[in-house]
Design an enzyme around this catalytic site. Structure first.
Site, PDB file in Angstrom:
ATOM      1  N   ASN A  23       0.784  -1.144   0.176  1.00  0.00           N
ATOM      2  CA  ASN A  23       0.036  -0.019   0.119  1.00  0.00           C
ATOM      3  C   ASN A  23       0.706   1.039  -0.199  1.00  0.00           C
ATOM      4  O   ASN A  23       0.325   2.383   0.086  1.00  0.00           O
ATOM      5  CB  ASN A  23      -0.986  -0.028   1.184  1.00  0.00           C
ATOM      6  CG  ASN A  23      -1.999  -1.086   1.039  1.00  0.00           C
ATOM      7  OD1 ASN A  23      -2.268  -1.491  -0.145  1.00  0.00           O
ATOM      8  ND2 ASN A  23      -2.981  -1.349   2.034  1.00  0.00           N
ATOM      9  N   CYS A 126     -11.360  -4.742  -3.996  1.00  0.00           N
ATOM     10  CA  CYS A 126     -11.772  -5.855  -3.061  1.00  0.00           C
ATOM     11  C   CYS A 126     -13.363  -5.429  -2.618  1.00  0.00           C
ATOM     12  O   CYS A 126     -13.500  -4.392  -2.857  1.00  0.00           O
ATOM     13  CB  CYS A 126     -11.043  -6.079  -2.074  1.00  0.00           C
ATOM     14  SG  CYS A 126      -9.515  -6.808  -1.824  1.00  0.00           S
ATOM     15  N   ARG A 131     -17.267   2.044  -1.347  1.00  0.00           N
ATOM     16  CA  ARG A 131     -16.034   2.594  -1.533  1.00  0.00           C
ATOM     17  C   ARG A 131     -16.265   3.543  -2.539  1.00  0.00           C
ATOM     18  O   ARG A 131     -15.839   3.653  -3.692  1.00  0.00           O
ATOM     19  CB  ARG A 131     -15.044   1.617  -2.136  1.00  0.00           C
ATOM     20  CG  ARG A 131     -14.555   0.516  -0.837  1.00  0.00           C
ATOM     21  CD  ARG A 131     -13.706  -0.357  -1.132  1.00  0.00           C
ATOM     22  NE  ARG A 131     -12.333   0.192  -1.216  1.00  0.00           N
ATOM     23  CZ  ARG A 131     -11.170  -0.534  -1.096  1.00  0.00           C
ATOM     24  NH1 ARG A 131     -11.138  -1.839  -1.871  1.00  0.00           N
ATOM     25  NH2 ARG A 131     -10.147   0.063  -0.652  1.00  0.00           N
ATOM     26  N   ASP A 316      -7.070  -3.506   7.816  1.00  0.00           N
ATOM     27  CA  ASP A 316      -6.510  -4.637   7.232  1.00  0.00           C
ATOM     28  C   ASP A 316      -6.185  -5.895   7.991  1.00  0.00           C
ATOM     29  O   ASP A 316      -5.470  -6.744   7.415  1.00  0.00           O
ATOM     30  CB  ASP A 316      -5.509  -4.007   6.292  1.00  0.00           C
ATOM     31  CG  ASP A 316      -5.816  -3.063   5.122  1.00  0.00           C
ATOM     32  OD1 ASP A 316      -6.946  -3.178   4.939  1.00  0.00           O
ATOM     33  OD2 ASP A 316      -5.100  -2.222   4.602  1.00  0.00           O
ATOM     34  N   ARG A 408      -2.296 -11.026  -4.626  1.00  0.00           N
ATOM     35  CA  ARG A 408      -2.537  -9.473  -4.718  1.00  0.00           C
ATOM     36  C   ARG A 408      -1.563  -8.909  -3.745  1.00  0.00           C
ATOM     37  O   ARG A 408      -1.160  -7.836  -4.125  1.00  0.00           O
ATOM     38  CB  ARG A 408      -3.980  -9.008  -4.712  1.00  0.00           C
ATOM     39  CG  ARG A 408      -4.797  -9.442  -6.001  1.00  0.00           C
ATOM     40  CD  ARG A 408      -6.157  -8.668  -5.840  1.00  0.00           C
ATOM     41  NE  ARG A 408      -5.802  -7.199  -5.611  1.00  0.00           N
ATOM     42  CZ  ARG A 408      -6.887  -6.606  -5.131  1.00  0.00           C
ATOM     43  NH1 ARG A 408      -8.056  -6.975  -4.774  1.00  0.00           N
ATOM     44  NH2 ARG A 408      -6.799  -5.255  -4.864  1.00  0.00           N
TER      45      ARG A 408
HETATM   46  C1  EPZ Z   1      -6.490   2.043   1.356  1.00  0.00           C
HETATM   47  O1  EPZ Z   1      -7.684   1.944   1.047  1.00  0.00           O
HETATM   48  C2  EPZ Z   1      -5.964   0.728   1.696  1.00  0.00           C
HETATM   49  N1  EPZ Z   1      -5.501   0.426   0.071  1.00  0.00           N
HETATM   50  C3  EPZ Z   1      -6.751  -0.383   1.915  1.00  0.00           C
HETATM   51  O2  EPZ Z   1      -6.198  -1.483   1.982  1.00  0.00           O
HETATM   52  C4  EPZ Z   1      -7.217  -0.008   3.605  1.00  0.00           C
HETATM   53  O3  EPZ Z   1      -8.134  -1.001   3.908  1.00  0.00           O
HETATM   54  C5  EPZ Z   1      -7.786   1.337   3.765  1.00  0.00           C
HETATM   55  O4  EPZ Z   1      -6.868   2.367   3.076  1.00  0.00           O
HETATM   56  C6  EPZ Z   1      -8.044   1.827   4.854  1.00  0.00           C
HETATM   57  O5  EPZ Z   1      -6.771   1.678   5.855  1.00  0.00           O
HETATM   58  C7  EPZ Z   1      -4.383   0.857  -0.558  1.00  0.00           C
HETATM   59  O6  EPZ Z   1      -3.888   1.526   0.112  1.00  0.00           O
HETATM   60  C8  EPZ Z   1      -4.140   0.465  -1.672  1.00  0.00           C
HETATM   61  P1  EPZ Z   1      -9.990   4.765   2.588  1.00  0.00           P
HETATM   62  P2  EPZ Z   1      -8.412   3.148   0.586  1.00  0.00           P
HETATM   63  O7  EPZ Z   1     -10.159   5.963   1.369  1.00  0.00           O
HETATM   64  O8  EPZ Z   1      -7.650   4.550   0.546  1.00  0.00           O
HETATM   65  C9  EPZ Z   1     -14.405   6.105   2.472  1.00  0.00           C
HETATM   66  C10 EPZ Z   1      -5.844  -4.136   1.448  1.00  0.00           C
HETATM   67  O9  EPZ Z   1      -6.586  -4.954   1.661  1.00  0.00           O
HETATM   68  N2  EPZ Z   1     -14.323   6.810   1.524  1.00  0.00           N
HETATM   69  O10 EPZ Z   1      -8.992   5.112   3.594  1.00  0.00           O
HETATM   70  O11 EPZ Z   1      -9.431   2.940  -0.693  1.00  0.00           O
HETATM   71  C11 EPZ Z   1     -14.365   4.680   2.101  1.00  0.00           C
HETATM   72  O12 EPZ Z   1     -15.562   3.808   1.427  1.00  0.00           O
HETATM   73  C12 EPZ Z   1      -6.620  -2.600   1.098  1.00  0.00           C
HETATM   74  O13 EPZ Z   1      -4.802  -3.711   1.180  1.00  0.00           O
HETATM   75  C13 EPZ Z   1     -15.390   7.513   1.022  1.00  0.00           C
HETATM   76  O14 EPZ Z   1     -16.438   7.508   1.594  1.00  0.00           O
HETATM   77  O15 EPZ Z   1      -9.288   3.410   1.830  1.00  0.00           O
HETATM   78  C14 EPZ Z   1     -14.185   3.885   3.391  1.00  0.00           C
HETATM   79  O16 EPZ Z   1     -15.529   3.860   4.248  1.00  0.00           O
HETATM   80  C15 EPZ Z   1      -8.214  -2.809   1.270  1.00  0.00           C
HETATM   81  N3  EPZ Z   1     -15.312   8.421  -0.210  1.00  0.00           N
HETATM   82  C16 EPZ Z   1     -13.106   4.941   4.328  1.00  0.00           C
HETATM   83  O17 EPZ Z   1     -13.436   6.164   3.407  1.00  0.00           O
HETATM   84  C17 EPZ Z   1     -13.993   8.296  -0.647  1.00  0.00           C
HETATM   85  O18 EPZ Z   1     -13.926   9.304  -1.707  1.00  0.00           O
HETATM   86  C18 EPZ Z   1     -11.733   4.895   4.228  1.00  0.00           C
HETATM   87  O19 EPZ Z   1     -11.421   4.283   2.909  1.00  0.00           O
HETATM   88  C19 EPZ Z   1     -13.006   7.653  -0.399  1.00  0.00           C
HETATM   89  C20 EPZ Z   1     -13.066   6.985   0.678  1.00  0.00           C
END
Ligand code: EPZ
Length: 429
Positions: A23, A126, A131, A316, A408
């Site tokens: 990540n 995933c 998301r 995670d 992955r």
């Molecule tokens: C990152 O995803 C990681 N992926 C995820 O890891 C990890 O679970 C997540 O951060 C939280 O720590 C990578 O770094 C590649 P977020 P990301 O935006 O950035 C909501 C793994 O298994 N949200 O921090 O996509 C979202 O729906 C993966 O390696 C909005 O509402 O996560 C969630 O509820 C899975 N609107 C929350 O924010 C947006 O525009 C946090 O998601 C964006 C996000």
């Protein structure tokens, strides 16, 4: 399609080298779009997600070059890859490429900042929740972009370039923080991002951007300041160790008992999860060369956890911790606050004999039930590895299908566990 076969019952003893963080690698690779010079990334893990992102970047015109084996490296650990976006020939990231992995949407920030235009398919990834991408859109709009969503694409324009902005994220998002920070490096003026994600991967990206000439302060706190510069230049950056891989193997050792050195791991990257393990009765020793994890006591204590943005307990690691708690004494409450649908592993753990009840965003694990091998599968990466952890103590054979999820995000999973005495093998169906 391949499966992983785990035969339970062996303790883990030995050394597991920790790979570069998936990540962090993904946004670092995307940062190569911000400059026409070469960005060299060291310690890049061999993962399917890295290969998918390479396909996306090469479609934009990025050249890449994988360095050969070097003295002292057995060829199995992280690679050095040089990326060069000398000319961006295509500002579209098409559905066929982006739908496989959510992080590929993040190219929108650098493309918009450097090319003033981007057309990026809405993401896949995933199946752990809806998301959405609203936070990406609103932060880029605050910097002057005009963004329309049409035909499954986000189409973004900033004909005169982006400008600095004061933007407060209504919710903490790792991806939106990466993207806004990258975009702001080339914006006119200063951007202040409030309620930014504090994850170590954000700090790693900021450090790399600073090495490329960006002016950034505050990464790792909830307020990040970025003063835009005319252009960024090339740099060499080493990817930080994977805290989720570290936590996963720590939980595997906690599960089976034994004694393993997680080589290259850094405790401050996952202190909260390590504290939960200590509380459960696992010995954690922080050393110069990594983290030593051991468990000799017969019993594991139950520890309640709630997932939170960093520095809280990481979402995670939630599935892996749940697998572990199936073997703890008494009831454990595990609350997921980041994603609304990240409990798919519950029914698969139940196939192995776990007793878990779900109410809203909280799972209650009724611990202490012996597990028995079965055929299982999971629809996300961390859920899949939680089934491997459960399989390590299940009686008999556990077959985990849909192994591509593991590929992955876990480099050499079978080799790393087998080298410590686990019976784990990959079989073709
Ligand atoms: C990152 O995803 C990681 N992926 C995820 O890891 C990890 O679970 C997540 O951060 C939280 O720590 C990578 O770094 C590649 P977020 P990301 O935006 O950035 C909501 C793994 O298994 N949200 O921090 O996509 C979202 O729906 C993966 O390696 C909005 O509402 O996560 C969630 O509820 C899975 N609107 C929350 O924010 C947006 O525009 C946090 O998601 C964006 C996000």
């Amino acid at each position: 399609m391949d499966s992983i076969l785990v035969t339970g019952g062996n303790r883990l003893e030995g050394v597991i080298p920790i790979s570069g963080a998936k990540n962090a690698t993904l946004p670092l690779m995307i940062a190569s779009l911000l400059t026409d010079e070469e960005l060299v990334l060291e310690n890049v893990p061999h993962l399917a997600d890295v290969e998918s992102l390479i396909r996306i970047l090469t479609n934009h015109g990025v050249d890449y070059h994988v360095h050969g084996k070097r003295r002292g490296n057995n060829g199995k650990s992280g690679r050095t890859i040089a990326f060069r976006a000398k000319e961006i020939v295509d500002t579209t990231a098409p559905y066929e490429l982006v739908s496989r992995m959510r992080a590929s949407f993040w190219v929108i920030g650098p493309l918009l900042a450097r090319m003033h235009h981007a057309k990026v398919s809405l993401p896949g990834g995933c199946a752990i929740g809806t998301r959405p991408v609203d936070l990406f859109i609103s932060s880029l709009e605050a910097m002057g972009a005009k963004i329309k969503v049409e035909g499954g694409y986000a189409v973004a324009d900033a004909p005169d370039g982006l400008h600095g902005a004061h933007f407060k994220f209504p919710k903490v998002s790792v991806g939106a923080t990466h993207v806004a920070m990258m975009a702001a490096t080339l914006a006119h003026g200063t951007t202040v991002l409030e309620n930014a994600a504090r994850e170590p991967e954000v700090v790693d990206l900021a450090n790399c951007l600073i090495a490329m000439g960006a002016k950034i302060t505050g990464a790792g706190t909830s307020t990040i300041n970025i003063t835009g510069v005319e252009r960024l230049h090339g740099a060499t950056h080493r990817v930080l160790p994977d805290r989720i891989e570290t936590g996963t193997y720590a939980m595997a050792v906690a599960m089976t008992g034994g004694d393993v050195l997680l080589k290259g791991a850094e405790a401050p990257l996952l202190q909260n999860a390590l504290d939960a393990l200590s509380e459960a009765g696992v010995e954690i020793e922080e050393r110069n060369d990594g983290i030593r994890v051991s468990r000799n006591s017969e019993t594991l204590k139950s520890v309640d956890v709630t997932t939170e943005p960093f520095p809280g307990f990481p979402t995670d690691l939630q599935a892996q911790f749940m697998a572990l708690m199936t073997q703890a004494e008494g009831d454990t409450h595990i609350t997921e606050t980041i994603f609304e649908n990240r409990f798919m592993h519950v029914q698969e753990l139940a196939r192995l004999g776990a007793d878990i009840s779900l109410e809203g965003q909280t799972a209650t694990v009724h611990g202490g039930r012996p597990l028995k091998g079965a055929t299982v599968m999971a629809t996300d990466l961390r859920a899949s590895v939680s089934l491997v952890i459960a399989g390590l103590v299940a009686d008999g054979e556990t077959r985990i299908n849909r192994v591509y999820h593991l590929d992955r995000g876990f480099e050499n999973l079978e080799q790393k566990l087998s080298a410590c005495g686990a019976k784990v093998e990959r079989v073709s169906n």
